[in-house]
Design a protein around this motif. Sequence first.
Motif, PDB file in Angstrom:
ATOM      1  N   VAL A  47       0.924  -1.196   0.036  1.00 28.15           N
ATOM      2  CA  VAL A  47       0.023   0.007  -0.136  1.00 28.15           C
ATOM      3  C   VAL A  47       0.887   1.400   0.158  1.00 28.15           C
ATOM      4  O   VAL A  47       1.776   1.227   0.934  1.00 28.15           O
ATOM      5  N   LEU A  48       0.577   2.029  -0.904  1.00 27.13           N
ATOM      6  CA  LEU A  48       1.252   3.490  -1.090  1.00 27.13           C
ATOM      7  C   LEU A  48       0.393   4.579  -0.619  1.00 27.13           C
ATOM      8  O   LEU A  48      -0.682   4.711  -1.381  1.00 27.13           O
ATOM      9  N   GLY A  49       0.646   5.363   0.378  1.00 27.74           N
ATOM     10  CA  GLY A  49      -0.059   6.530   0.804  1.00 27.74           C
ATOM     11  C   GLY A  49       0.815   7.650  -0.078  1.00 27.74           C
ATOM     12  O   GLY A  49       2.067   8.246   0.354  1.00 27.74           O
ATOM     13  N   ASN A  50       0.095   8.022  -1.121  1.00 25.93           N
ATOM     14  CA  ASN A  50       0.827   9.151  -2.065  1.00 25.93           C
ATOM     15  C   ASN A  50       0.578  10.534  -1.802  1.00 25.93           C
ATOM     16  O   ASN A  50      -0.381  10.992  -0.979  1.00 25.93           O
ATOM     17  N   LYS A  51       1.358  11.625  -2.356  1.00 23.56           N
ATOM     18  CA  LYS A  51       1.398  12.818  -2.174  1.00 23.56           C
ATOM     19  C   LYS A  51       1.379  13.374  -0.521  1.00 23.56           C
ATOM     20  O   LYS A  51       1.039  14.534  -0.323  1.00 23.56           O
ATOM     21  N   ILE A  52       2.721  12.976   0.082  1.00 22.80           N
ATOM     22  CA  ILE A  52       2.799  13.469   1.441  1.00 22.80           C
ATOM     23  C   ILE A  52       3.514  14.586   1.405  1.00 22.80           C
ATOM     24  O   ILE A  52       3.533  15.316   2.387  1.00 22.80           O
ATOM     25  N   PRO A  55       2.638  -4.686   3.760  1.00 21.96           N
ATOM     26  CA  PRO A  55       3.930  -3.440   3.736  1.00 21.96           C
ATOM     27  C   PRO A  55       3.035  -2.308   3.485  1.00 21.96           C
ATOM     28  O   PRO A  55       2.337  -2.032   2.437  1.00 21.96           O
ATOM     29  N   TYR A  56       3.562  -0.983   4.068  1.00 31.93           N
ATOM     30  CA  TYR A  56       2.903   0.289   3.886  1.00 31.93           C
ATOM     31  C   TYR A  56       3.975   1.288   3.696  1.00 31.93           C
ATOM     32  O   TYR A  56       5.153   1.406   4.417  1.00 31.93           O
ATOM     33  N   PHE A  57       4.054   2.074   2.613  1.00 34.47           N
ATOM     34  CA  PHE A  57       5.123   3.109   2.294  1.00 34.47           C
ATOM     35  C   PHE A  57       4.263   4.535   2.099  1.00 34.47           C
ATOM     36  O   PHE A  57       3.342   4.682   1.416  1.00 34.47           O
ATOM     37  N   GLU A  58       5.166   5.544   2.826  1.00 35.72           N
ATOM     38  CA  GLU A  58       4.523   7.076   2.510  1.00 35.72           C
ATOM     39  C   GLU A  58       5.305   7.393   1.283  1.00 35.72           C
ATOM     40  O   GLU A  58       6.586   7.510   1.433  1.00 35.72           O
ATOM     41  N   THR A  59       4.855   7.700   0.130  1.00 39.61           N
ATOM     42  CA  THR A  59       5.238   8.358  -0.887  1.00 39.61           C
ATOM     43  C   THR A  59       5.213   9.429  -1.405  1.00 39.61           C
ATOM     44  O   THR A  59       3.956  10.391  -1.033  1.00 39.61           O
ATOM     45  N   SER A  60       5.905  10.358  -2.170  1.00 41.47           N
ATOM     46  CA  SER A  60       5.805  11.427  -2.829  1.00 41.47           C
ATOM     47  C   SER A  60       6.519  11.310  -4.342  1.00 41.47           C
ATOM     48  O   SER A  60       7.618  11.118  -4.235  1.00 41.47           O
ATOM     49  N   ALA A  61       5.742  11.324  -5.470  1.00 39.39           N
ATOM     50  CA  ALA A  61       6.225  10.962  -6.970  1.00 39.39           C
ATOM     51  C   ALA A  61       7.009  12.291  -7.234  1.00 39.39           C
ATOM     52  O   ALA A  61       7.804  12.330  -7.720  1.00 39.39           O
ATOM     53  N   LYS A  62       6.497  13.375  -6.603  1.00 42.51           N
ATOM     54  CA  LYS A  62       7.052  14.787  -6.970  1.00 42.51           C
ATOM     55  C   LYS A  62       8.344  14.867  -6.364  1.00 42.51           C
ATOM     56  O   LYS A  62       9.275  15.386  -7.138  1.00 42.51           O
ATOM     57  N   PHE A  63       8.768  14.420  -5.060  1.00 44.57           N
ATOM     58  CA  PHE A  63       9.925  14.499  -4.389  1.00 44.57           C
ATOM     59  C   PHE A  63      10.760  13.326  -4.236  1.00 44.57           C
ATOM     60  O   PHE A  63      11.747  13.208  -3.627  1.00 44.57           O
TER      61      PHE A  63
END
Length: 248
Positions: A163-168, A192-200
């Motif tokens: 699971v990805l929590g995006n746009k952090i 498994p969980y990841f906090e992500t930012s595609a921008k950064f």
Amino acid sequence: MGSFTLAIQGLNQVLLDNSAVNINTVNELFDDVNAAFEGVKAVHKKMTDASIKPRKVSLKVILLGASNVGKTSLVNLYINKTFSNECIPTIGVQKVTVDNKVDMDVWDTAGLERFNSLGPVFYRGVDACVLVFDVTSRSSFESLDKWHKESLKQINRDIPFVVLGNKIDLINRMVSEDMARNWCMKNNNNIPYFETSAKFNIQVEQAFKTIAKNALAQRPEQDDNEIIKLEENTSNQDRRGGGSWCLC
């Protein structure tokens, strides 16, 4: 040009030409795409049966989630090292080689979430699934239940999830990390969980590396003594984009 590439281009062309395309038409086109993809996997199997070691293992990974959560941006960043706030909504299949050992075909559903249910053809032959939500959108987080249940129903076998929590990177956060981790603990034995930012470029590579490792470990045909070990740290030289079939 390979049959797999032609099948993807045909699917994208229909989606671009007709925004009201019927789900049955999409599923028929998915049949062509999957047939070509299975052909690639069959080559690997024949090589193995003939005691000829294939150069790489092939994995099919799908991304699921509500519209506008950043699925396509995550894939483009991981594979092409590019980020854009704009993307044409098309089905994308992009290939990446991990540690020069695994060919991972990443399927992005961008644009087809409007059908709510993607149908059995999209899920055929899936080795792993990435669920994505936007941490600034409570509704996208709540939709994880729907996508998780849908994928379990369609795949009907045990596969790894991430699971990805995006746009952090955005400030108007509506879903806390604790909320997301609690959801993962309650589903499928602690996903498994990841906090992500595609921008950064925050934790994007780590997330895809995890799904590749978990998918390899769970392949039924993989002998315990021959499990391919992926390096813990992946450099740009170890992860190469091997081609893409996405118009965005």
